[in-house]
Design a protein around this motif. Structure first.
Motif, PDB file in Angstrom:
ATOM      1  N   ARG A   1       0.826  -1.208   0.000  1.00  0.00           N
ATOM      2  CA  ARG A   1       0.000   0.000   0.000  1.00  0.00           C
ATOM      3  C   ARG A   1       0.865   1.265   0.000  1.00  0.00           C
ATOM      4  NH1 ARG A   1      -3.434  -3.099   3.478  1.00  0.00           N
ATOM      5  NH2 ARG A   1      -2.442  -2.198   5.330  1.00  0.00           N
ATOM      6  N   ARG A   2       1.966   1.213   0.762  1.00  0.00           N
ATOM      7  CA  ARG A   2       2.812   2.399   0.822  1.00  0.00           C
ATOM      8  C   ARG A   2       3.511   2.643  -0.511  1.00  0.00           C
ATOM      9  NH1 ARG A   2       7.107   4.139   5.574  1.00  0.00           N
ATOM     10  NH2 ARG A   2       7.439   6.265   4.781  1.00  0.00           N
ATOM     11  N   TRP A   3       3.998   1.569  -1.147  1.00  0.00           N
ATOM     12  CA  TRP A   3       4.617   1.754  -2.460  1.00  0.00           C
ATOM     13  C   TRP A   3       3.617   2.320  -3.455  1.00  0.00           C
ATOM     14  CZ3 TRP A   3       9.351   2.552  -2.737  1.00  0.00           C
ATOM     15  CH2 TRP A   3      10.326   1.764  -2.125  1.00  0.00           C
ATOM     16  N   ALA A   4       2.384   1.821  -3.418  1.00  0.00           N
ATOM     17  CA  ALA A   4       1.367   2.327  -4.344  1.00  0.00           C
ATOM     18  C   ALA A   4       1.098   3.804  -4.094  1.00  0.00           C
ATOM     19  CB  ALA A   4       0.086   1.504  -4.205  1.00  0.00           C
ATOM     20  N   ASP A   5       0.999   4.198  -2.826  1.00  0.00           N
ATOM     21  CA  ASP A   5       0.792   5.613  -2.502  1.00  0.00           C
ATOM     22  C   ASP A   5       1.946   6.470  -3.020  1.00  0.00           C
ATOM     23  OD1 ASP A   5      -1.657   5.298  -1.261  1.00  0.00           O
ATOM     24  OD2 ASP A   5      -0.773   4.951   0.722  1.00  0.00           O
ATOM     25  N   LEU A   6       3.164   6.014  -2.775  1.00  0.00           N
ATOM     26  CA  LEU A   6       4.324   6.777  -3.222  1.00  0.00           C
ATOM     27  C   LEU A   6       4.350   6.885  -4.741  1.00  0.00           C
ATOM     28  CD1 LEU A   6       7.039   5.327  -0.816  1.00  0.00           C
ATOM     29  CD2 LEU A   6       6.071   7.628  -0.759  1.00  0.00           C
ATOM     30  N   PHE A   7       4.016   5.827  -5.419  1.00  0.00           N
ATOM     31  CA  PHE A   7       4.051   5.821  -6.882  1.00  0.00           C
ATOM     32  C   PHE A   7       3.089   6.865  -7.447  1.00  0.00           C
ATOM     33  CE2 PHE A   7       3.016   3.780 -11.074  1.00  0.00           C
ATOM     34  CZ  PHE A   7       4.296   3.836 -11.618  1.00  0.00           C
ATOM     35  N   LEU A   8       1.963   7.063  -6.774  1.00  0.00           N
ATOM     36  CA  LEU A   8       0.948   7.981  -7.285  1.00  0.00           C
ATOM     37  C   LEU A   8       1.155   9.417  -6.800  1.00  0.00           C
ATOM     38  CD1 LEU A   8      -2.269   5.786  -6.985  1.00  0.00           C
ATOM     39  CD2 LEU A   8      -0.759   6.087  -8.929  1.00  0.00           C
ATOM     40  N   THR A   9       1.917   9.615  -5.735  1.00  0.00           N
ATOM     41  CA  THR A   9       2.042  10.962  -5.167  1.00  0.00           C
ATOM     42  C   THR A   9       3.430  11.565  -5.344  1.00  0.00           C
ATOM     43  OG1 THR A   9       2.569  10.012  -2.997  1.00  0.00           O
ATOM     44  CG2 THR A   9       0.252  10.502  -3.451  1.00  0.00           C
ATOM     45  N   ALA A  10       4.460  10.758  -5.443  1.00  0.00           N
ATOM     46  CA  ALA A  10       5.823  11.264  -5.603  1.00  0.00           C
ATOM     47  C   ALA A  10       6.248  11.128  -7.061  1.00  0.00           C
ATOM     48  CB  ALA A  10       6.769  10.495  -4.681  1.00  0.00           C
ATOM     49  N   ASP A  11       7.456  11.565  -7.345  1.00  0.00           N
ATOM     50  CA  ASP A  11       8.015  11.389  -8.678  1.00  0.00           C
ATOM     51  C   ASP A  11       8.137   9.883  -8.945  1.00  0.00           C
ATOM     52  OD1 ASP A  11       9.790  10.968 -10.831  1.00  0.00           O
ATOM     53  OD2 ASP A  11      10.728  12.911 -10.489  1.00  0.00           O
ATOM     54  N   PRO A  12       7.410   9.340  -9.918  1.00  0.00           N
ATOM     55  CA  PRO A  12       7.387   7.878 -10.099  1.00  0.00           C
ATOM     56  C   PRO A  12       8.749   7.307 -10.464  1.00  0.00           C
ATOM     57  CG  PRO A  12       6.348   8.958 -11.960  1.00  0.00           C
ATOM     58  CD  PRO A  12       6.591  10.030 -10.936  1.00  0.00           C
ATOM     59  N   TYR A  13       9.581   8.103 -11.168  1.00  0.00           N
ATOM     60  CA  TYR A  13      10.915   7.624 -11.506  1.00  0.00           C
ATOM     61  C   TYR A  13      11.761   7.475 -10.246  1.00  0.00           C
ATOM     62  CZ  TYR A  13       9.623   8.651 -16.310  1.00  0.00           C
ATOM     63  OH  TYR A  13       9.001   8.664 -17.539  1.00  0.00           O
ATOM     64  N   ASP A  14      11.619   8.445  -9.331  1.00  0.00           N
ATOM     65  CA  ASP A  14      12.335   8.344  -8.070  1.00  0.00           C
ATOM     66  C   ASP A  14      11.822   7.163  -7.255  1.00  0.00           C
ATOM     67  OD1 ASP A  14      13.839  10.523  -8.723  1.00  0.00           O
ATOM     68  OD2 ASP A  14      12.679  11.943  -7.492  1.00  0.00           O
ATOM     69  N   VAL A  15      10.545   6.887  -7.356  1.00  0.00           N
ATOM     70  CA  VAL A  15       9.978   5.749  -6.612  1.00  0.00           C
ATOM     71  C   VAL A  15      10.577   4.445  -7.120  1.00  0.00           C
ATOM     72  CG1 VAL A  15       7.873   4.453  -6.106  1.00  0.00           C
ATOM     73  CG2 VAL A  15       7.856   6.957  -6.036  1.00  0.00           C
ATOM     74  N   VAL A  16      10.740   4.333  -8.425  1.00  0.00           N
ATOM     75  CA  VAL A  16      11.357   3.121  -8.977  1.00  0.00           C
ATOM     76  C   VAL A  16      12.788   2.982  -8.462  1.00  0.00           C
ATOM     77  CG1 VAL A  16      12.085   1.969 -11.103  1.00  0.00           C
ATOM     78  CG2 VAL A  16       9.867   3.116 -10.997  1.00  0.00           C
ATOM     79  N   ASP A  17      13.520   4.096  -8.413  1.00  0.00           N
ATOM     80  CA  ASP A  17      14.857   4.051  -7.824  1.00  0.00           C
ATOM     81  C   ASP A  17      14.785   3.640  -6.362  1.00  0.00           C
ATOM     82  OD1 ASP A  17      15.946   4.846 -10.217  1.00  0.00           O
ATOM     83  OD2 ASP A  17      16.078   6.970  -9.659  1.00  0.00           O
ATOM     84  N   ALA A  18      13.793   4.159  -5.654  1.00  0.00           N
ATOM     85  CA  ALA A  18      13.647   3.854  -4.227  1.00  0.00           C
ATOM     86  C   ALA A  18      13.387   2.366  -3.995  1.00  0.00           C
ATOM     87  CB  ALA A  18      12.514   4.690  -3.622  1.00  0.00           C
TER      88      ALA A  18
END
Length: 814
Positions: free
Chosen positions: A275-292
């Motif tokens: 759930r947290r990854w999904a939230d981050l993917f939709l609210t933060a820079d998605p490219y940065d989320v993939v790096d994260a």
């Protein structure tokens, strides 16, 4: 926003599968086959593709002869533990050599090197520039070059897909949850229902972007399949217009069904991490989320802590207080390269909000502040003001935790250099401690004392005397607290306050001496040199009960020597009652009493209670306890106890009984009565001596008579007898073995199988023995005066001496 990464360098082999004209394909014949391959592709590669990745055309559409351009393209991926393979397929229509429908083309790329995919997830190869829809000009097809491009499903596009879908965040979290569990025994497979391959592969891309690249590469999928129950991949898609039976949402076939056509799906309990990854993917820079995601995977932390680390290190999001400790632990001992790359942002966040963190996290951060971390021990980020700020926050948190929970680590904080931790810093910390102590309840007061020692702070007793006195009173009234003054600054002063209270209580009510001594024996016993009062007696009894064995023996020996020197039995008896009122004397202590007690001493029952229980309840008598009991009986130190004395005397008589067994010729009523009366534990303890005696006896009548008095030894005797008969043994052993095997009235302890083995041993002995031993054995059997046994013996002898024949009578009776 970081742009999409460049496509990976080619490290692939290639295969093309389609319907071929004669001499067009690798087989040289007409029909569906591999049409072309790159030089490194082999038969194993072909088998992997053919089993898992070929385009599947629906029979109902082919029957309707729908145009080929109406058929959707396919994309499939598989990993067999060694190779990765991704394939794009398309429908071509009619056969190359006829008019029937069913021609298709599958173009596959294979590699054993996961780095060949670069950062691209396999589902992003949908629509990539490397795919062909035409057969190769020859049977050799080159792998793609380094200039090919992935398809349109880039990170931003699939993020927009999820955003635009009602309930998209929840669906994404569900998919990430299911795909992250594929290595578990209870893993579920995913089945999409949708006519649009781009939409399905967009969701697969989104979910696998939130999994580490190396994990994503192992997740096979097939879009589309006409046989979902037979496909090997864990992620599948079916076209709703194809005649493909697929499970409903409430299926029992192990699928999580995601019907994108009707917007319904199988319920899934998404994990907090997903759930947290999904939230981050939709609210933060998605490219940065993939790096994260990759940072989290490489951190070595549990999943939820790993997400928190990546959110701070890559996305700049502050952690919660509950997550801070895991981040500090990573900062101190995480992967060296990762800490070097991302430690700065994490440390900046932790120091900037230092007052938010719990004591556990601050203690670790304080350690790093003045010792450095493994990745960068001399980090310039640790200026003096930062180090002092962390220590001040830690002291405040330690005092707060002590008051709130009573929990204080035992280790003292390392001192900081004076140029960092100044007098002003120390004064501020002391003032905070004084304020907390002055208003603390007794339990919190004690925890603050431990916290003061940990934080290297002095306890200002004059400034907090009312609270200190209240603490001493509570301490005296509640010995179960088990406080350790050694863990407090100036603990002796507080011990004196408590002892003053104890002395006042004893003066008011002497009957409290036992309770006080039971609680405080560790304090009072070291100074005790004589037992002159009830309190002294209680202290000694408590010490004997609680001390470790070695120290307890020293205490018992100390007082016993003094009592024995007086030479009076009553003095030793009184001491024994005091010492062992609450703890049973062990063998060492009973041995001390046996050595030092003057003649005429009779030990109290409580002193030998443990020895008595050990001997009277044992299955086999413990050797050490048995020898000790016999010694105490011999020295007349045991208190009156007919049961224990009888057991010890019976044990002493075994040697005499064993000697009698070796000579017994026949029935001996007195010997049988004494054997029957032996306690069973004594028999089991001396089974070796008794068995040896029976085996030495050359008189079968005596052996059989007295063996019935020792039923627990019957089976063991028979086993040893069997070994002797097989050697072959002596005639008297053979006679006893025959009687045990053949007599219907043989002891019930002998199982039928053991009796058969005895019988077989006797037959073998008879078939091999000389005439004289056989005659001797027959004389011994006849001497048993059992007519049936004698007749069976004679028949057995007659049969056994004729090689190859066995007595039917013996089989029936034996």
């Amino acid at each position: 926003m970081t742009p999409d990464p460049p496509p990976p360098a080619s490290g692939f082999e290639a295969l093309v599968y389609t319907d071929c004209r004669p001499d067009q394909g690798l087989q040289g014949t007409a029909g569906l086959q591999f049409q072309a391959r790159s030089p490194g592709a082999d038969q194993q590669d072909m088998a992997l593709v053919e089993r898992n990745l070929l385009y599947e055309a629906p029979t109902n559409w082919m029957g309707e002869r729908r145009p080929a351009d109406r058929y959707p393209p396919s994309l499939s991926h598989v990993h067999d533990g060694h190779r990765y393979a991704t394939a794009a397929g398309c429908y071509l229509g009619r056969e190359a050599n006829g008019n029937r429908e069913g021609n298709q083309l599958t173009h596959a790329l294979l590699t054993t090197d996961p780095d060949a995919y670069g950062p691209v997830r396999p589902a992003q190869l949908f629509g990539a520039s490397c795919w062909t829809r035409q057969p190769a000009p020859t049977t050799s097809c080159p792998p793609p070059g380094e200039d090919w491009e992935p398809g349109p499903l880039d990170v931003a596009r699939v993020r927009d897909l999820v955003r635009a879908t009602p309930g998209g965040r929840d669906l994404l979290a569900d998919l990430v949850t299911v795909l992250s569990r594929l290595d578990r025994p209870d893993a579920a497979r995913v089945l999409f229902v949708c006519p649009d391959p781009a939409l399905v592969l967009g969701w697969i891309t989104a979910a696998t972007l939130l999994l580490p690249q190396r994990v994503a590469l192992t997740i096979g999928f097939k879009v589309f399949t006409t046989r979902p129950m037979h496909a090997n991949q864990p992620v599948l898609a079916v076209h709703p217009e194809w005649e493909t039976p697929h499970p409903a949402v409430d299926n029992d076939q192990g699928f999580v069904v995601v019907d994108l056509t009707r917007d319904i799906r199988t319920p899934v309990e998404a994990t907090p991490t997903a759930r947290r990854w999904a939230d981050l993917f939709l609210t933060a820079d998605p490219y940065d989320v993939v790096d994260a995601v990759e940072v989290a995977a490489d951190s070595g932390l549990p999943s939820e802590q790993a997400v928190a680390l990546a959110a701070v290190a890559v996305l700049g999001q502050p952690p919660t207080p509950q997550e801070a400790e895991a981040l500090v632990r990573w900062l101190r001992g995480g992967p060296t390269r990762q800490v070097r790359d991302y430690g700065g942002p994490v440390l900046d966040t932790l120091v900037a909000e230092v007052t938010r963190w719990p004591a556990e996290a601050l203690a670790l951060l304080d350690e790093i502040a003045h010792t450095g971390n493994r990745a960068d021990p001399g980090s310039p980020l640790w200026a003096a003001d930062r180090v002092a700020a962390v220590r001040q926050a830690l002291i405040a948190a330690e005092l707060r935790r002590a008051v709130d929970t009573g929990q204080v680590p035992s280790a003292q904080l390392d001192p900081l250099p004076p140029q960092i931790w100044t007098g002003a810093h120390q004064h501020t910390a002391q003032r905070l401690l004084t304020e907390e102590l002055g208003r603390a309840e007794p339990a919190a007061f004690e925890a603050l004392l431990r916290a003061a020692r940990r934080c290297r702070l002095a306890v200002p007793l004059p400034a907090v005397r009312p609270a200190a006195h209240a603490f001493a009173v509570d301490w005296a009234e509640h010995p179960e607290h088990g406080y350790d003054p050694g863990g407090w600054p100036d603990g002796e002063a507080l011990v004196d306050l408590r002892n003053d209270v104890l002395r006042e209580r004893v003066q008011r009510d002497p009957d409290q001496a036992d309770a006080i001594a039971d609680a405080w024996w560790q304090v009072l016993e070291p100074g005790l040199t004589a037992i002159d009062s009830r309190l002294d007696e209680a202290v000694v009894a408590a010490a004997v009960r609680h001390l470790p064995v070695a120290q307890r023996h020293e205490l018992v020996d100390h007082f016993l020597v003094g009592a024995a020197q007086r030479g009076r039995p009553e003095t030793v008896e009184r001491l024994a009652r005091i010492l062992f009122r609450r703890a049973t004397a062990d063998p060492h202590e009973l041995g001390l009493l046996a050595r030092k007690a003057p003649p005429g001493t009779v030990l109290p029952a409580e002193a030998v209670a443990g020895l008595r229980e050990s001997l009277l309840t044992a299955h086999r008598l413990p050797t050490e306890d048995l020898m000790l009991g016999r010694r105490l009986l011999r020295q007349r130190l045991l208190p009156p106890d007919p049961e224990l004395a009888g057991l010890l005397k019976a044990d002493q008589a075994v040697e005499e009984l064993a000697a009698a067994l070796t000579r017994a010729r026949g029935a001996d009523a007195r010997l049988r009565s004494r054997l029957t009366a032996l306690p069973r534990a004594v028999v089991r303890t001396h089974d070796t001596e008794l068995l040896s005696a029976l085996l030495v006896n050359r008189h079968p009548a005596g052996v059989l008579e007295h063996l019935t008095a020792l039923p627990e030894l019957t089976a063991a005797y028979a086993q040893r007898l069997l070994a002797l008969v097989r050697r072959p043994g002596e005639p008297w052993h053979v006679a006893v073995a025959f009687a045990l095997a053949a007599d219907p009235g043989a002891p019930p302890e002998l199982e039928a199988d053991l009796r058969r083995q005895l019988a077989q041993g006797v037959r073998r002995w008879l078939s091999r023995a000389e005439e004289r031993p056989v005659a001797a054995a027959e004389e011994l059997v006849t001497g048993l005066r059992r007519q049936r046994l004698t007749a069976w013996w004679q028949q057995l002898v007659a049969d056994a001496r004729k090689p190859g024949l066995l007595s039917r009578l013996w089989h029936r009776k034996g």
